[in-house]
Design a protein around this motif. Structure first.
Motif, PDB file in Angstrom:
ATOM      1  N   GLY A  43       0.812  -1.210   0.000  1.00 47.81           N
ATOM      2  CA  GLY A  43       0.000   0.000   0.000  1.00 47.81           C
ATOM      3  C   GLY A  43       0.842   1.255   0.000  1.00 47.81           C
ATOM      4  N   LEU A  44       0.136   2.345   0.163  1.00 49.34           N
ATOM      5  CA  LEU A  44       0.731   3.671   0.076  1.00 49.34           C
ATOM      6  C   LEU A  44       0.854   4.295   1.459  1.00 49.34           C
ATOM      7  N   GLU A  45       2.032   4.854   1.741  1.00 48.36           N
ATOM      8  CA  GLU A  45       2.253   5.616   2.964  1.00 48.36           C
ATOM      9  C   GLU A  45       2.526   7.053   2.557  1.00 48.36           C
ATOM     10  N   GLY A  71       7.661  -7.299  -5.630  1.00 47.46           N
ATOM     11  CA  GLY A  71       9.006  -6.849  -5.277  1.00 47.46           C
ATOM     12  C   GLY A  71       9.263  -5.447  -5.784  1.00 47.46           C
ATOM     13  N   TYR A  72       8.316  -4.556  -5.514  1.00 46.74           N
ATOM     14  CA  TYR A  72       8.329  -3.240  -6.150  1.00 46.74           C
ATOM     15  C   TYR A  72       7.916  -2.166  -5.166  1.00 46.74           C
ATOM     16  N   SER A  73       8.612  -1.060  -5.243  1.00 46.83           N
ATOM     17  CA  SER A  73       8.269   0.108  -4.440  1.00 46.83           C
ATOM     18  C   SER A  73       8.501   1.359  -5.278  1.00 46.83           C
ATOM     19  N   TYR A  74       7.818   2.422  -4.926  1.00 47.96           N
ATOM     20  CA  TYR A  74       8.175   3.708  -5.503  1.00 47.96           C
ATOM     21  C   TYR A  74       8.097   4.792  -4.446  1.00 47.96           C
ATOM     22  N   LEU A  75       8.881   5.818  -4.666  1.00 50.88           N
ATOM     23  CA  LEU A  75       8.861   7.031  -3.845  1.00 50.88           C
ATOM     24  C   LEU A  75       8.354   8.153  -4.730  1.00 50.88           C
TER      25      LEU A  75
END
Lengths: 113, 118
Positions: free
Chosen positions: A53-55, A69-73
């Motif tokens: 989810g989104l923080e 296996g994925y993230s974004y900023l």
């Protein structure tokens, strides 16, 4: 082994939005961190994701998908002071020393007027 | 937030000498500290994990006899670069985990030490 990939450099104009992607492969997973590092300085903590989810934290948001296996900023309303290197780091539970972080190579964000 | 200091911030030494870098947690106790090395325009590479009262755990490829780590107390870890050579010139950064009721258990970084070996 463990691989963490993120783009080398991104350029955006002041006031715009930039999204920095990070993909990782790890034998165990216990959280993903984003750090900001200005040249010649130590990294400073930006965000932490351990569940999908989104923080959101002010102008910065971070997203995680463990299955991919994925993230974004996401950096919104870019300011000149946001020009820095952004490091994606994964904490691996399978390592001997709990809490060890493996860092990506960093994404240099250049904000132009 | 938790504060970690490093000393010195910058050091220049001659080849063959030894250099000691101190890492202190100022307002919390750190049973575990980490030492990283960072070359220009590259990311942080973990060198070793320093545990209070026990031997450090070194990453593959890091010579433990060259990079001596001592974690003598809950607030101090030292890294000694022995017989330094120009290729050891780098930015050395320590970090510590503050476990006081923190959900993230994130690492707090010291300001780094720029080592230049002539």
């Amino acid at each position: 082994g463990q691989n963490i990939d993120q783009p080398t450099e991104m350029t955006a104009t002041e006031g715009a939005i930039v999204q920095i992607n990070c993909t990782y492969q790890t034998s165990g997973f216990n959280g993903l961190f984003w750090y900001q590092q200005h040249a010649g300085e130590a990294p400073t903590f930006l965000s932490y994701n351990v569940l999908d989810g989104l923080e959101e934290k002010g102008r910065f948001s971070s997203f995680l998908s463990r299955s991919k296996g994925y993230s974004y900023l996401l950096l919104k309303e870019l300011q000149m002071k946001d020009s820095a290197s952004y490091l994606c780091a994964v904490r691996d539970t399978k390592k001997v020393s709990w809490g060890k972080l493996q860092f990506g190579a960093g994404t240099q964000v250049v904000v132009t007027p | 937030g938790a504060v970690v200091s490093q000393h010195p911030s910058r050091v220049i030494c001659k080849s063959g000498t030894s250099v000691k870098i101190e890492c202190r947690s100022l307002d919390f106790q750190a049973t575990t500290m980490f030492w990283y090395r960072q070359f220009p325009k590259q990311s942080l590479m973990l060198m070793a994990t320093s545990n209070e009262g026990s031997k450090a755990t070194y990453e593959q490829g890091v010579e433990k006899d060259k990079f001596l780590i001592n974690h003598a107390s809950l607030t101090l870890s030292t890294l000694t670069v022995t017989s330094a050579h120009p290729e050891d010139s780098s930015f050395y950064i320590c970090s510590a985990r503050d476990l006081r009721g923190r959900e993230y258990n994130e690492q707090f970084f010291g300001p780094g030490t720029r080592l230049t070996v002539l």
